[in-house]
Design an enzyme around this catalytic site. Structure first.
Site, PDB file in Angstrom:
ATOM      1  N   ASP A 173       0.826  -1.217   0.000  1.00  0.00           N
ATOM      2  CA  ASP A 173       0.000   0.000   0.000  1.00  0.00           C
ATOM      3  C   ASP A 173       0.860   1.267   0.000  1.00  0.00           C
ATOM      4  OD1 ASP A 173      -2.431   1.343  -0.043  1.00  0.00           O
ATOM      5  OD2 ASP A 173      -2.499   1.526   2.142  1.00  0.00           O
TER       6      ASP A 173
ATOM      7  N   ASN B 219     -11.284  -2.514  -4.858  1.00  0.00           N
ATOM      8  CA  ASN B 219     -10.575  -1.545  -5.709  1.00  0.00           C
ATOM      9  C   ASN B 219     -11.344  -1.198  -6.987  1.00  0.00           C
ATOM     10  OD1 ASN B 219      -7.294  -2.806  -4.762  1.00  0.00           O
ATOM     11  ND2 ASN B 219      -8.349  -0.987  -4.013  1.00  0.00           N
TER      12      ASN B 219
END
Ligand code: IPE
Ligand code: IPE
Ligand code: MG
Length: 258
Positions: A29, A77
């Protein structure tokens, strides 16, 4: 006295072929914030993120990891702008095109975990090709979680079991942790030892919810594009300092208690 249900502890499972080592999972991330900090578009961060992935895969085996699961694209996502979703799919395709031969040569078994429904046929073909070509490899396992969500995987497993039961193929009362696990897309992977999250957040974001039951959680305050072997080494050192008890007692305490 045996454990209820006679379950063997999941951490005793090992890689097919007998190879042993750690199963490490990484929530990669911080690509967007890495780019933003440099005044660049998010896509630059994603591209640098692929380079970090390459570095990390290279060093993992040398550091005692036998299975590495990386979070490439989550079922959540899809909420991102279409252009970014296309970019992430394009990078996945580019990674496989550029790296598969090398991974194959180095004895890496590649698996893609997650939901296959909703993926275009060219991505599906690419996934099948990578998995088939590397199926016999045993030196190292690389699992790419793509279109993956922990809740989705649990629901899919439950649905598969329910459908098998409706067809009369399985007895509903036979459902236990092991038979449930067999229908997860991660089935067959060694038990998860550690989850690393980069990017300054302190959450799992729907990653490997079932598999995390007894995994050690490590948060590293670095944006993923800056990640490399030294970060992985530091994470594994931190893992090595943890005491895992799996609900039992520490080894010394077990002796004292008996
Ligand atoms: C991780 O970086 C890559 C994916 C989620 C695919 P992000 O894109 O989430 O970057 P940040 O968290 O916005 O910085
Ligand atoms: C997790 O990161 C997903 C991947 C790394 C592929 P996110 O950036 O999507 O997580 P949130 O939205 O910050 O929880
Ligand atoms: Mg993020």
């Amino acid at each position: 006295m045996s454990s209820p249900g006679g379950l063997s502890p999941p951490y005793q499972r090992s890689l097919p072929g007998g190879a042993s080592g750690l199963h490490v999972a990484i929530i990669m991330d911080g690509n967007g914030r890495w780019a933003k900090a440099r005044g660049l578009p998010r896509s630059f961060g994603h591209r640098e993120g692929v380079a970090a992935l390459r570095r990390t895969v290279e060093s993992a085996a040398e550091l005692g990891v036998s299975c590495l699961t990386v979070f490439g694209f989550s079922t959540e996502n899809w909420r991102r702008p279409k252009t970014e979703v296309l970019e992430l799919f394009g990078l996945m395709r580019a990674y496989f095109e550029s790296d598969l031969k090398r991974l194959e040569r180095r004895g890496v078994r590649v698996r893609v975990v997650g939901r296959r429904t909703g993926l275009d046929s060219d991505i599906l073909n690419m996934i099948n090709n990578a998995e088939t070509r590397t199926a016999g490899n045993r030196a190292f396992q690389l699992q790419v979680a793509f279109n993956y969500g922990g809740q989705a995987d649990i629901v899919d497993s439950a649905r598969a079991f329910a459908e098998a039961a409706a067809r009369g193929e399985v007895d509903p009362s036979a459902l236990d942790e092991r038979t449930f696990e067999e229908r997860l897309s991660t089935a067959g992977a060694p038990a998860l030892d550690v989850v690393i999250r980069t990017g300054f957040e302190r959450r799992l974001s729907n990653f490997l919810l079932w598999e995390c039951a007894y995994a050690e959680l490590i948060f590293q305050d670095v944006y993923w594009p800056d990640y490399g072997p030294d970060h992985l080494r530091a994470a594994l050192a931190e893992f090595g300092s943890r005491q895992r008890r799996f609900g039992g007692l520490a080894p010394g305490e077990s002796l004292a208690a008996s």
